[in-house]
Design a protein around this motif. Structure first.
Motif, short mmCIF file in Angstrom:
data_model
loop_
_atom_site.label_atom_id
_atom_site.label_comp_id
_atom_site.label_asym_id
_atom_site.label_seq_id
_atom_site.Cartn_x
_atom_site.Cartn_y
_atom_site.Cartn_z
N GLY A 155 40.69 22.66 35.25
CA GLY A 155 39.28 22.07 35.09
C GLY A 155 38.61 23.61 34.81
N GLU A 156 38.48 24.89 35.64
CA GLU A 156 37.64 25.88 36.43
C GLU A 156 37.90 26.54 35.28
OE1 GLU A 156 39.29 28.01 39.49
OE2 GLU A 156 38.45 26.33 40.96
N GLU A 157 38.70 25.97 34.03
CA GLU A 157 39.01 27.39 32.86
C GLU A 157 38.09 26.44 32.01
OE1 GLU A 157 39.31 30.52 32.76
OE2 GLU A 157 40.64 30.20 35.04
N ALA A 158 38.46 25.03 32.05
CA ALA A 158 37.30 24.21 31.01
C ALA A 158 35.82 23.98 30.71
CB ALA A 158 38.32 22.79 30.59
N VAL A 159 35.71 24.55 32.51
CA VAL A 159 33.95 24.77 32.39
C VAL A 159 33.12 25.83 31.87
CG1 VAL A 159 32.38 24.52 34.09
CG2 VAL A 159 34.28 22.66 34.42
N GLU A 160 34.61 26.64 32.83
CA GLU A 160 34.35 27.88 31.79
C GLU A 160 34.31 28.14 29.88
OE1 GLU A 160 36.59 31.17 33.70
OE2 GLU A 160 35.62 30.18 35.75
N LEU A 161 35.21 27.49 29.72
CA LEU A 161 34.76 27.48 28.50
C LEU A 161 33.63 27.04 28.26
CD1 LEU A 161 36.56 28.04 25.14
CD2 LEU A 161 37.43 26.16 25.85
N LYS A 215 36.55 33.82 23.70
CA LYS A 215 37.73 33.78 22.89
C LYS A 215 38.93 33.25 24.18
CE LYS A 215 37.13 36.90 19.63
NZ LYS A 215 37.80 37.43 18.30
N ASN A 216 38.07 35.05 25.18
CA ASN A 216 39.27 35.16 25.98
C ASN A 216 39.11 33.57 27.09
OD1 ASN A 216 39.79 37.64 26.92
ND2 ASN A 216 38.35 38.33 25.92
N GLU A 217 37.58 33.05 27.60
CA GLU A 217 38.07 31.42 28.48
C GLU A 217 38.92 30.30 27.92
OE1 GLU A 217 36.97 31.63 31.02
OE2 GLU A 217 35.46 33.34 31.37
N ALA A 218 38.98 30.40 26.44
CA ALA A 218 39.64 29.98 25.43
C ALA A 218 41.03 29.70 25.71
CB ALA A 218 39.78 29.42 24.12
N ALA A 219 41.39 31.53 25.47
CA ALA A 219 42.64 32.09 25.76
C ALA A 219 43.39 32.24 27.69
CB ALA A 219 43.22 33.12 26.16
N ASP A 220 42.22 31.87 28.54
CA ASP A 220 42.15 31.81 29.43
C ASP A 220 43.07 30.40 29.73
OD1 ASP A 220 41.97 33.73 31.24
OD2 ASP A 220 40.27 33.58 31.16
N LEU A 221 42.09 29.40 28.81
CA LEU A 221 42.02 27.10 29.29
C LEU A 221 44.01 27.65 28.89
CD1 LEU A 221 41.45 24.81 30.27
CD2 LEU A 221 40.52 24.79 27.68
N LEU A 222 44.24 27.55 27.77
CA LEU A 222 45.22 27.34 26.95
C LEU A 222 46.68 28.33 27.72
CD1 LEU A 222 44.73 28.32 23.27
CD2 LEU A 222 46.18 26.72 24.19
#
Length: 196
Positions: free
Chosen positions: A145-151, A164-171
């Motif tokens: 959830g946190e990573e989705a919000v950051e993305l 791109k880095n936040e998208a990678a973190d979410l995946l």
């Protein structure tokens, strides 16, 4: 299996397509006769019939870059094999990962999923992945959830690298969540394919 393979069409040989079991990247093509297929099935390591050396050869016999068999399938005409493997190292004699070039990034999510699963299953000491997983499903889900919000926040800005880095973190964290829920990336792909 060799009793149902038609070796006659190719004068005693059938093509064997070698594919990485995780990424599904095609690694090489070789030829097998009945003996090579039998040795491959018995040993769990891919053997070919070398047309230039006119003999059976174990892939990796000199380089020790073996191809460990995960599955063997035949095609609809019973005259071609598809062998999924886990390679020990690079496959091509040129030093490339594959005889068709370098590692294909299209299948890397599956490789990453395998790495994540290994770190969790072996409880690798000092591994962030393993530590997060050990904290339980609520913590893993919260992190997704946190990573989705950051993305979403980065999507509203114009910094492509941060996005791109936040998208990678979410995946990455999504793959940990799948493991925590006892699902695989393939399960989600099948849902998407069904919707298509």
């Amino acid at each position: 299996m060799n009793s149902i393979i038609n070796f006659e069409k190719g004068n005693g040989l059938v093509p064997a397509i070698i594919q990485d079991e995780t990424t599904l990247q095609v690694l090489m093509l070789g030829f097998m006769n009945e003996e090579a297929l039998k040795l491959t099935e018995e040993t769990g390591k891919v053997h070919f019939f070398s047309r230039t050396k006119d003999r059976i050869w174990l892939k990796g016999e000199s380089s020790e870059n073996y191809l460990h068999v995960k599955s063997i399938e035949k095609d609809c005409d019973d005259d071609t094999l598809l062998i999924k493997v886990k390679p020990t190292n690079v496959v091509c004699h040129t030093g490339n990962f594959s005889c068709f070039g370098e590692k294909d990034t299209k299948g890397f999510l599956y490789e990453l999923e395998s790495i994540i699963n290994q770190r969790i299953d072996e409880n690798v000491e000092g591994s962030y992945t393993s530590k997060l997983y050990q904290r339980g499903i609520n913590k893993v889900a919260q992190k997704v959830g946190e990573e989705a919000v950051e993305l979403v926040i980065e999507a509203k800005d114009n910094n492509d690298d941060l996005f791109k880095n936040e998208a990678a973190d979410l995946l990455y964290h999504f793959l940990i969540l799948l493991k925590a829920k006892n699902f695989k990336l393939q399960d989600i792909e099948e849902v998407l394919r069904g919707r298509h």
